[in-house]
Motif scaffolding. Sequence first.
Motif, PDB file in Angstrom:
ATOM      1  N   UNK A 192       0.818  -1.211   0.000  1.00  0.00           N
ATOM      2  CA  UNK A 192       0.000   0.000   0.000  1.00  0.00           C
ATOM      3  C   UNK A 192       0.848   1.254   0.000  1.00  0.00           C
ATOM      4  N   UNK A 193       1.926   1.234   0.778  1.00  0.00           N
ATOM      5  CA  UNK A 193       2.856   2.374   0.792  1.00  0.00           C
ATOM      6  C   UNK A 193       3.500   2.557  -0.579  1.00  0.00           C
ATOM      7  N   UNK A 194       3.843   1.451  -1.228  1.00  0.00           N
ATOM      8  CA  UNK A 194       4.461   1.532  -2.559  1.00  0.00           C
ATOM      9  C   UNK A 194       3.483   2.126  -3.568  1.00  0.00           C
ATOM     10  N   UNK A 195       2.219   1.684  -3.528  1.00  0.00           N
ATOM     11  CA  UNK A 195       1.222   2.195  -4.470  1.00  0.00           C
ATOM     12  C   UNK A 195       0.948   3.678  -4.220  1.00  0.00           C
ATOM     13  N   UNK A 196       0.770   4.061  -2.965  1.00  0.00           N
ATOM     14  CA  UNK A 196       0.515   5.470  -2.643  1.00  0.00           C
ATOM     15  C   UNK A 196       1.720   6.339  -2.993  1.00  0.00           C
ATOM     16  N   UNK A 197       2.908   5.846  -2.732  1.00  0.00           N
ATOM     17  CA  UNK A 197       4.125   6.603  -3.029  1.00  0.00           C
ATOM     18  C   UNK A 197       4.399   6.743  -4.511  1.00  0.00           C
ATOM     19  N   UNK A 198       3.747   5.928  -5.301  1.00  0.00           N
ATOM     20  CA  UNK A 198       3.951   5.960  -6.750  1.00  0.00           C
ATOM     21  C   UNK A 198       3.176   7.103  -7.421  1.00  0.00           C
ATOM     22  N   UNK A 199       2.123   7.596  -6.792  1.00  0.00           N
ATOM     23  CA  UNK A 199       1.260   8.622  -7.409  1.00  0.00           C
ATOM     24  C   UNK A 199       2.007   9.834  -7.951  1.00  0.00           C
ATOM     25  N   UNK A 200       2.923  10.432  -7.199  1.00  0.00           N
ATOM     26  CA  UNK A 200       3.604  11.625  -7.728  1.00  0.00           C
ATOM     27  C   UNK A 200       4.422  11.363  -8.996  1.00  0.00           C
ATOM     28  N   UNK A 201       4.733  10.110  -9.269  1.00  0.00           N
ATOM     29  CA  UNK A 201       5.549   9.774 -10.436  1.00  0.00           C
ATOM     30  C   UNK A 201       4.782   9.877 -11.752  1.00  0.00           C
ATOM     31  N   UNK A 202       3.434   9.871 -11.697  1.00  0.00           N
ATOM     32  CA  UNK A 202       2.675   9.885 -12.953  1.00  0.00           C
ATOM     33  C   UNK A 202       1.428  10.758 -12.932  1.00  0.00           C
ATOM     34  N   UNK A 203       0.886  11.051 -11.768  1.00  0.00           N
ATOM     35  CA  UNK A 203      -0.380  11.787 -11.675  1.00  0.00           C
ATOM     36  C   UNK A 203      -0.126  13.295 -11.635  1.00  0.00           C
ATOM     37  N   UNK A 204       0.403  13.835 -12.729  1.00  0.00           N
ATOM     38  CA  UNK A 204       0.782  15.246 -12.779  1.00  0.00           C
ATOM     39  C   UNK A 204      -0.406  16.196 -12.654  1.00  0.00           C
ATOM     40  N   UNK A 205      -1.600  15.730 -12.958  1.00  0.00           N
ATOM     41  CA  UNK A 205      -2.787  16.560 -12.813  1.00  0.00           C
ATOM     42  C   UNK A 205      -3.389  16.501 -11.424  1.00  0.00           C
ATOM     43  N   UNK A 206      -2.878  15.578 -10.599  1.00  0.00           N
ATOM     44  CA  UNK A 206      -3.424  15.379  -9.263  1.00  0.00           C
ATOM     45  C   UNK A 206      -4.505  14.313  -9.270  1.00  0.00           C
ATOM     46  N   UNK A 207      -4.923  13.928  -8.085  1.00  0.00           N
ATOM     47  CA  UNK A 207      -5.947  12.898  -7.947  1.00  0.00           C
ATOM     48  C   UNK A 207      -6.742  13.141  -6.676  1.00  0.00           C
ATOM     49  N   UNK A 208      -8.016  12.827  -6.736  1.00  0.00           N
ATOM     50  CA  UNK A 208      -8.883  12.861  -5.567  1.00  0.00           C
ATOM     51  C   UNK A 208      -9.222  11.420  -5.219  1.00  0.00           C
ATOM     52  N   UNK A 209      -9.260  11.110  -3.918  1.00  0.00           N
ATOM     53  CA  UNK A 209      -9.549   9.752  -3.487  1.00  0.00           C
ATOM     54  C   UNK A 209     -10.686   9.762  -2.478  1.00  0.00           C
ATOM     55  N   UNK A 210     -11.653   8.880  -2.681  1.00  0.00           N
ATOM     56  CA  UNK A 210     -12.781   8.727  -1.770  1.00  0.00           C
ATOM     57  C   UNK A 210     -12.813   7.289  -1.277  1.00  0.00           C
ATOM     58  N   UNK A 211     -13.081   7.094   0.015  1.00  0.00           N
ATOM     59  CA  UNK A 211     -13.187   5.765   0.610  1.00  0.00           C
ATOM     60  C   UNK A 211     -14.541   5.665   1.300  1.00  0.00           C
ATOM     61  N   UNK A 212     -15.241   4.538   1.108  1.00  0.00           N
ATOM     62  CA  UNK A 212     -16.548   4.404   1.730  1.00  0.00           C
ATOM     63  C   UNK A 212     -16.998   2.960   1.762  1.00  0.00           C
ATOM     64  N   UNK A 213     -17.862   2.656   2.740  1.00  0.00           N
ATOM     65  CA  UNK A 213     -18.542   1.368   2.796  1.00  0.00           C
ATOM     66  C   UNK A 213     -19.701   1.412   1.816  1.00  0.00           C
ATOM     67  N   UNK A 214     -20.080   0.246   1.302  1.00  0.00           N
ATOM     68  CA  UNK A 214     -21.209   0.184   0.378  1.00  0.00           C
ATOM     69  C   UNK A 214     -22.247  -0.805   0.893  1.00  0.00           C
ATOM     70  N   UNK A 215     -23.454  -0.664   0.388  1.00  0.00           N
ATOM     71  CA  UNK A 215     -24.533  -1.614   0.642  1.00  0.00           C
ATOM     72  C   UNK A 215     -25.452  -1.626  -0.562  1.00  0.00           C
ATOM     73  N   UNK A 216     -26.049  -2.746  -0.822  1.00  0.00           N
ATOM     74  CA  UNK A 216     -26.999  -2.817  -1.929  1.00  0.00           C
ATOM     75  C   UNK A 216     -28.341  -2.297  -1.469  1.00  0.00           C
ATOM     76  N   UNK A 217     -29.048  -1.624  -2.361  1.00  0.00           N
ATOM     77  CA  UNK A 217     -30.373  -1.092  -2.027  1.00  0.00           C
ATOM     78  C   UNK A 217     -31.399  -1.607  -3.020  1.00  0.00           C
TER      79      UNK A 217
END
Length: 102
Positions: free
Chosen positions: A77-102
């Motif tokens: 996870x640290x490797x994946x997160x640390x990799x972002x600055x190497x290619x995401x020159x436009x930036x990135x937004x991240x959202x985390x959430x639980x899901x449920x079916x409705x």
Amino acid sequence: MAEIVVMYKTPKDPAAFDKYYAETHVPLAKKMPGLRKFQVSQGPVATPAGPSAFHLIAILTFDNMAAIQKAFGSAEGHAAAGDLPKFASGGADMLLFDTREV
């Protein structure tokens, strides 16, 4: 289930982004423990009003929020997160959430 949605804004060089993302970042992210599913958008990302500011959307699925926290706390996870600055020159937004079916 729980999901992470990563919204990558349009990079300076979209072709270089796509190449690096597919060849380097995806393999890194797929190593995160507990990852159940990894989806990415295909083609332009649009809004009902037309084009958006986003180049690519990624959706990563885990069993629950605890699994997401464990994944990001791991070496992979640290490797994946640390990799972002190497290619995401436009930036990135991240959202985390639980899901449920409705």
